[in-house]
Motif scaffolding. Structure first.
Motif, PDB file in Angstrom:
ATOM      1  N   THR A  58       0.836  -1.198   0.000  1.00  0.00           N
ATOM      2  CA  THR A  58       0.000   0.000   0.000  1.00  0.00           C
ATOM      3  C   THR A  58       0.871   1.249   0.000  1.00  0.00           C
ATOM      4  N   THR A  59       0.312   2.301  -0.540  1.00  0.00           N
ATOM      5  CA  THR A  59       0.965   3.613  -0.571  1.00  0.00           C
ATOM      6  C   THR A  59      -0.052   4.648  -0.139  1.00  0.00           C
ATOM      7  N   TYR A  60       0.388   5.612   0.672  1.00  0.00           N
ATOM      8  CA  TYR A  60      -0.519   6.647   1.155  1.00  0.00           C
ATOM      9  C   TYR A  60       0.044   8.028   0.885  1.00  0.00           C
ATOM     10  N   GLY A  61      -0.869   8.966   0.663  1.00  0.00           N
ATOM     11  CA  GLY A  61      -0.452  10.356   0.591  1.00  0.00           C
ATOM     12  C   GLY A  61      -0.024  10.828   1.974  1.00  0.00           C
ATOM     13  N   ASP A  62       0.880  11.769   2.014  1.00  0.00           N
ATOM     14  CA  ASP A  62       1.424  12.225   3.291  1.00  0.00           C
ATOM     15  C   ASP A  62       0.348  12.763   4.226  1.00  0.00           C
ATOM     16  N   SER A  63      -0.664  13.397   3.671  1.00  0.00           N
ATOM     17  CA  SER A  63      -1.679  14.040   4.498  1.00  0.00           C
ATOM     18  C   SER A  63      -2.623  13.050   5.179  1.00  0.00           C
ATOM     19  N   VAL A  64      -2.612  11.800   4.757  1.00  0.00           N
ATOM     20  CA  VAL A  64      -3.548  10.822   5.338  1.00  0.00           C
ATOM     21  C   VAL A  64      -2.847   9.670   6.050  1.00  0.00           C
ATOM     22  N   LYS A  65      -1.526   9.636   5.990  1.00  0.00           N
ATOM     23  CA  LYS A  65      -0.787   8.549   6.632  1.00  0.00           C
ATOM     24  C   LYS A  65      -1.121   8.464   8.114  1.00  0.00           C
ATOM     25  N   GLY A  66      -1.387   7.237   8.559  1.00  0.00           N
ATOM     26  CA  GLY A  66      -1.702   7.023   9.963  1.00  0.00           C
ATOM     27  C   GLY A  66      -3.170   7.205  10.292  1.00  0.00           C
ATOM     28  N   ARG A  67      -3.947   7.764   9.374  1.00  0.00           N
ATOM     29  CA  ARG A  67      -5.381   7.979   9.621  1.00  0.00           C
ATOM     30  C   ARG A  67      -6.264   7.157   8.690  1.00  0.00           C
ATOM     31  N   PHE A  68      -5.815   6.966   7.465  1.00  0.00           N
ATOM     32  CA  PHE A  68      -6.601   6.246   6.467  1.00  0.00           C
ATOM     33  C   PHE A  68      -5.978   4.878   6.192  1.00  0.00           C
ATOM     34  N   THR A  69      -6.839   3.912   5.870  1.00  0.00           N
ATOM     35  CA  THR A  69      -6.376   2.572   5.517  1.00  0.00           C
ATOM     36  C   THR A  69      -7.111   2.084   4.285  1.00  0.00           C
ATOM     37  N   ILE A  70      -6.358   1.663   3.284  1.00  0.00           N
ATOM     38  CA  ILE A  70      -6.950   1.087   2.083  1.00  0.00           C
ATOM     39  C   ILE A  70      -6.864  -0.430   2.177  1.00  0.00           C
ATOM     40  N   SER A  71      -7.915  -1.083   1.698  1.00  0.00           N
ATOM     41  CA  SER A  71      -7.929  -2.543   1.677  1.00  0.00           C
ATOM     42  C   SER A  71      -8.763  -3.000   0.500  1.00  0.00           C
ATOM     43  N   ARG A  72      -8.657  -4.268   0.176  1.00  0.00           N
ATOM     44  CA  ARG A  72      -9.439  -4.806  -0.937  1.00  0.00           C
ATOM     45  C   ARG A  72      -9.881  -6.218  -0.623  1.00  0.00           C
ATOM     46  N   ASP A  73     -11.007  -6.576  -1.215  1.00  0.00           N
ATOM     47  CA  ASP A  73     -11.529  -7.926  -1.118  1.00  0.00           C
ATOM     48  C   ASP A  73     -11.741  -8.403  -2.547  1.00  0.00           C
ATOM     49  N   ASN A  74     -10.811  -9.172  -3.055  1.00  0.00           N
ATOM     50  CA  ASN A  74     -10.893  -9.599  -4.451  1.00  0.00           C
ATOM     51  C   ASN A  74     -12.062 -10.548  -4.697  1.00  0.00           C
ATOM     52  N   ALA A  75     -12.514 -11.230  -3.674  1.00  0.00           N
ATOM     53  CA  ALA A  75     -13.667 -12.107  -3.835  1.00  0.00           C
ATOM     54  C   ALA A  75     -14.956 -11.316  -4.021  1.00  0.00           C
ATOM     55  N   LYS A  76     -14.964 -10.086  -3.492  1.00  0.00           N
ATOM     56  CA  LYS A  76     -16.159  -9.238  -3.602  1.00  0.00           C
ATOM     57  C   LYS A  76     -15.975  -8.123  -4.625  1.00  0.00           C
ATOM     58  N   ASN A  77     -14.831  -8.112  -5.313  1.00  0.00           N
ATOM     59  CA  ASN A  77     -14.565  -7.065  -6.313  1.00  0.00           C
ATOM     60  C   ASN A  77     -14.730  -5.671  -5.710  1.00  0.00           C
ATOM     61  N   THR A  78     -14.215  -5.481  -4.523  1.00  0.00           N
ATOM     62  CA  THR A  78     -14.429  -4.223  -3.817  1.00  0.00           C
ATOM     63  C   THR A  78     -13.137  -3.743  -3.160  1.00  0.00           C
ATOM     64  N   VAL A  79     -12.940  -2.441  -3.229  1.00  0.00           N
ATOM     65  CA  VAL A  79     -11.839  -1.803  -2.504  1.00  0.00           C
ATOM     66  C   VAL A  79     -12.448  -0.815  -1.513  1.00  0.00           C
ATOM     67  N   TYR A  80     -11.809  -0.707  -0.360  1.00  0.00           N
ATOM     68  CA  TYR A  80     -12.333   0.114   0.716  1.00  0.00           C
ATOM     69  C   TYR A  80     -11.325   1.190   1.113  1.00  0.00           C
ATOM     70  N   LEU A  81     -11.847   2.262   1.683  1.00  0.00           N
ATOM     71  CA  LEU A  81     -10.995   3.273   2.288  1.00  0.00           C
ATOM     72  C   LEU A  81     -11.584   3.608   3.652  1.00  0.00           C
ATOM     73  N   GLN A  82     -10.920   3.142   4.696  1.00  0.00           N
ATOM     74  CA  GLN A  82     -11.320   3.465   6.062  1.00  0.00           C
ATOM     75  C   GLN A  82     -10.660   4.776   6.452  1.00  0.00           C
ATOM     76  N   MET A  83     -11.481   5.759   6.800  1.00  0.00           N
ATOM     77  CA  MET A  83     -10.975   7.085   7.124  1.00  0.00           C
ATOM     78  C   MET A  83     -11.292   7.383   8.585  1.00  0.00           C
ATOM     79  N   ASN A  84     -10.260   7.544   9.374  1.00  0.00           N
ATOM     80  CA  ASN A  84     -10.413   7.850  10.796  1.00  0.00           C
ATOM     81  C   ASN A  84      -9.876   9.244  11.094  1.00  0.00           C
ATOM     82  N   SER A  85     -10.281   9.773  12.233  1.00  0.00           N
ATOM     83  CA  SER A  85      -9.804  11.093  12.680  1.00  0.00           C
ATOM     84  C   SER A  85      -9.922  12.129  11.572  1.00  0.00           C
ATOM     85  N   LEU A  86     -11.082  12.192  10.978  1.00  0.00           N
ATOM     86  CA  LEU A  86     -11.279  13.090   9.838  1.00  0.00           C
ATOM     87  C   LEU A  86     -11.113  14.551  10.241  1.00  0.00           C
ATOM     88  N   LYS A  87     -10.557  15.310   9.313  1.00  0.00           N
ATOM     89  CA  LYS A  87     -10.319  16.732   9.514  1.00  0.00           C
ATOM     90  C   LYS A  87     -11.071  17.506   8.440  1.00  0.00           C
TER      91      LYS A  87
END
Length: 124
Positions: A58-87
C-alpha cells in the motif's frame, strides 16, 4: 475495463470516521491496482491511497498517513478506504481508480477506469 461505483460518502464532524467502498464490475478485478484520489474545490487532484493487486503493498499520501487505511476484497470485487480522525481539510470528492499499470505515476495518469466520485464533507 472495469466499471467502478463508489459509495459511503457523507457529512460528518471532525474526528469522526467514514468507510468508502468502491465496487467493480467484471471478472478481472484482481488484476488491477486500485486506488483512491480526492479533489477539493479549487485544488488539484491528490493521491490518497493505492493498493497492489494482492493487497500486500500500500501507498498513502502524506496528508492521510496514519489515519486512512486502504484494503481490498478480491472475492467481492471491492476496494475500501477506512478514514479515521477526519479533519476539515479532508473535505473533497473522493474517486476510485483502477489501473493495470501504476496509479502512483502522475496522480492517477495511468488509470484505466474512474468512478463517478463520492462527496465527503467534514465539518469543524
Amino acid at each position: 475495463q472495469v466499471q467502478l461505483v463508489e459509495s459511503g460518502g457523507g457529512l460528518v464532524q471532525a474526528g469522526a470516521s467514514l468507510r468508502l467502498s468502491c465496487a467493480a464490475s467484471g471478472r478481472t478485478f484482481s488484476s488491477y491496482v486500485m486506488g483512491w484520489f480526492r479533489q477539493a474545490p479549487g485544488k488539484e487532484r491528490e493521491l490518497v491511497a493505492v493498493i497492489s493487486v494482492s493487497g500486500e503493498s500500500t501507498t498513502y499520501g502524506d496528508s492521510v498517513k496514519g489515519r486512512f487505511t486502504i484494503s481490498r476484497d478480491n472475492a467481492k470485487n471491492t476496494v475500501y478506504l477506512q478514514m479515521n480522525s477526519l479533519k476539515s481539510e479532508d473535505t473533497a470528492v473522493y474517486y476510485c481508480a483502477a489501473s493495470t499499470s501504476d496509479l502512483r505515476v502522475g496522480v492517477g495518469t495511468l488509470a484505466d477506469s474512474w468512478g463517478q466520485g463520492t462527496q465527503v464533507t467534514v465539518s469543524s
